[in-house]
Design a protein around this motif. Structure first.
Motif, PDB file in Angstrom:
ATOM      1  N   THR A 129       5.000  13.185   1.012  1.00 50.62           N
ATOM      2  CA  THR A 129       4.422  14.527   1.046  1.00 50.62           C
ATOM      3  C   THR A 129       4.692  15.190   2.387  1.00 50.62           C
ATOM      4  O   THR A 129       5.087  16.363   2.449  1.00 50.62           O
ATOM      5  CB  THR A 129       2.900  14.462   0.782  1.00 50.62           C
ATOM      6  N   ILE A 130       4.489  14.450   3.464  1.00 55.33           N
ATOM      7  CA  ILE A 130       4.719  14.997   4.807  1.00 55.33           C
ATOM      8  C   ILE A 130       6.187  15.349   4.997  1.00 55.33           C
ATOM      9  O   ILE A 130       6.522  16.449   5.457  1.00 55.33           O
ATOM     10  CB  ILE A 130       4.244  14.001   5.884  1.00 55.33           C
ATOM     11  N   LEU A 131       7.073  14.432   4.640  1.00 56.95           N
ATOM     12  CA  LEU A 131       8.511  14.684   4.796  1.00 56.95           C
ATOM     13  C   LEU A 131       8.960  15.869   3.960  1.00 56.95           C
ATOM     14  O   LEU A 131       9.744  16.704   4.425  1.00 56.95           O
ATOM     15  CB  LEU A 131       9.317  13.433   4.434  1.00 56.95           C
ATOM     16  N   ASP A 132       8.478  15.953   2.737  1.00 56.04           N
ATOM     17  CA  ASP A 132       8.830  17.061   1.854  1.00 56.04           C
ATOM     18  C   ASP A 132       8.388  18.386   2.451  1.00 56.04           C
ATOM     19  O   ASP A 132       9.145  19.367   2.468  1.00 56.04           O
ATOM     20  CB  ASP A 132       8.210  16.847   0.478  1.00 56.04           C
ATOM     21  N   ALA A 133       7.165  18.419   2.975  1.00 58.49           N
ATOM     22  CA  ALA A 133       6.640  19.650   3.566  1.00 58.49           C
ATOM     23  C   ALA A 133       7.462  20.077   4.774  1.00 58.49           C
ATOM     24  O   ALA A 133       7.772  21.259   4.941  1.00 58.49           O
ATOM     25  CB  ALA A 133       5.181  19.456   3.967  1.00 58.49           C
ATOM     26  N   GLN A 168      -6.108  12.538  -2.903  1.00 60.19           N
ATOM     27  CA  GLN A 168      -6.993  11.376  -2.762  1.00 60.19           C
ATOM     28  C   GLN A 168      -6.430  10.187  -3.543  1.00 60.19           C
ATOM     29  O   GLN A 168      -5.970  10.319  -4.668  1.00 60.19           O
ATOM     30  CB  GLN A 168      -8.394  11.696  -3.247  1.00 60.19           C
ATOM     31  N   GLY A 169      -6.421   9.044  -2.901  1.00 60.28           N
ATOM     32  CA  GLY A 169      -5.921   7.834  -3.541  1.00 60.28           C
ATOM     33  C   GLY A 169      -4.424   7.630  -3.398  1.00 60.28           C
ATOM     34  O   GLY A 169      -3.888   6.642  -3.902  1.00 60.28           O
ATOM     35  N   ASN A 170      -3.746   8.545  -2.715  1.00 58.53           N
ATOM     36  CA  ASN A 170      -2.301   8.389  -2.516  1.00 58.53           C
ATOM     37  C   ASN A 170      -2.003   7.173  -1.645  1.00 58.53           C
ATOM     38  O   ASN A 170      -2.747   6.871  -0.708  1.00 58.53           O
ATOM     39  CB  ASN A 170      -1.705   9.625  -1.847  1.00 58.53           C
ATOM     40  N   SER A 171      -0.915   6.507  -1.945  1.00 63.75           N
ATOM     41  CA  SER A 171      -0.467   5.369  -1.145  1.00 63.75           C
ATOM     42  C   SER A 171       0.161   5.869   0.150  1.00 63.75           C
ATOM     43  O   SER A 171       0.445   7.065   0.297  1.00 63.75           O
ATOM     44  CB  SER A 171       0.562   4.556  -1.925  1.00 63.75           C
ATOM     45  N   GLU A 172       0.419   4.954   1.065  1.00 59.65           N
ATOM     46  CA  GLU A 172       1.090   5.320   2.320  1.00 59.65           C
ATOM     47  C   GLU A 172       2.453   5.938   2.032  1.00 59.65           C
ATOM     48  O   GLU A 172       2.847   6.915   2.685  1.00 59.65           O
ATOM     49  CB  GLU A 172       1.249   4.094   3.218  1.00 59.65           C
ATOM     50  N   ASP A 173       3.176   5.400   1.065  1.00 61.25           N
ATOM     51  CA  ASP A 173       4.489   5.940   0.717  1.00 61.25           C
ATOM     52  C   ASP A 173       4.378   7.365   0.172  1.00 61.25           C
ATOM     53  O   ASP A 173       5.199   8.227   0.489  1.00 61.25           O
ATOM     54  CB  ASP A 173       5.194   5.052  -0.313  1.00 61.25           C
ATOM     55  N   GLN A 174       3.359   7.611  -0.626  1.00 58.82           N
ATOM     56  CA  GLN A 174       3.159   8.954  -1.172  1.00 58.82           C
ATOM     57  C   GLN A 174       2.778   9.939  -0.073  1.00 58.82           C
ATOM     58  O   GLN A 174       3.250  11.079  -0.075  1.00 58.82           O
ATOM     59  CB  GLN A 174       2.080   8.926  -2.258  1.00 58.82           C
ATOM     60  N   VAL A 175       1.948   9.503   0.848  1.00 57.60           N
ATOM     61  CA  VAL A 175       1.562  10.365   1.966  1.00 57.60           C
ATOM     62  C   VAL A 175       2.792  10.715   2.804  1.00 57.60           C
ATOM     63  O   VAL A 175       3.031  11.875   3.131  1.00 57.60           O
ATOM     64  CB  VAL A 175       0.466   9.703   2.840  1.00 57.60           C
ATOM     65  N   GLU A 176       3.596   9.702   3.112  1.00 59.30           N
ATOM     66  CA  GLU A 176       4.810   9.945   3.893  1.00 59.30           C
ATOM     67  C   GLU A 176       5.749  10.888   3.159  1.00 59.30           C
ATOM     68  O   GLU A 176       6.305  11.821   3.760  1.00 59.30           O
ATOM     69  CB  GLU A 176       5.526   8.629   4.200  1.00 59.30           C
TER      70      GLU A 176
END
Length: 69
Positions: free
Chosen positions: A24-28, A14-22
């Motif tokens: 996380t997705i790429l890492d996964a 919660q509260g993650n920026s768009e860059d952090q979300v991206e």
């Protein structure tokens, strides 16, 4: 006392920026670790709840196309 994985994941992202979300997705995806799947599922659930009907149709189309081949 039960452990609610969905709530724990939401609290973590919660509260993650768009860059952090991206990131996380790429890492996964790049690491391919099974333990990341619940987090991606929760992120998809958030996406689905926020999407318009048109966006939901587009998501289903993209997923369906990706599963074809």
């Amino acid at each position: 006392m039960g452990f609610n994985l969905r709530s724990a994941i939401m609290a973590n992202i919660q509260g993650n920026s768009e860059d952090q979300v991206e990131a996380t997705i790429l890492d996964a995806i790049q690491n391919g670790e099974e333990k990341m799947l619940p987090g991606l599922g929760v992120m998809f659930e958030v996406c689905w709840k926020e999407a318009s009907s048109e966006q939901k149709n587009e998501l289903c189309e993209l997923i369906s196309q990706g599963l074809q081949g």
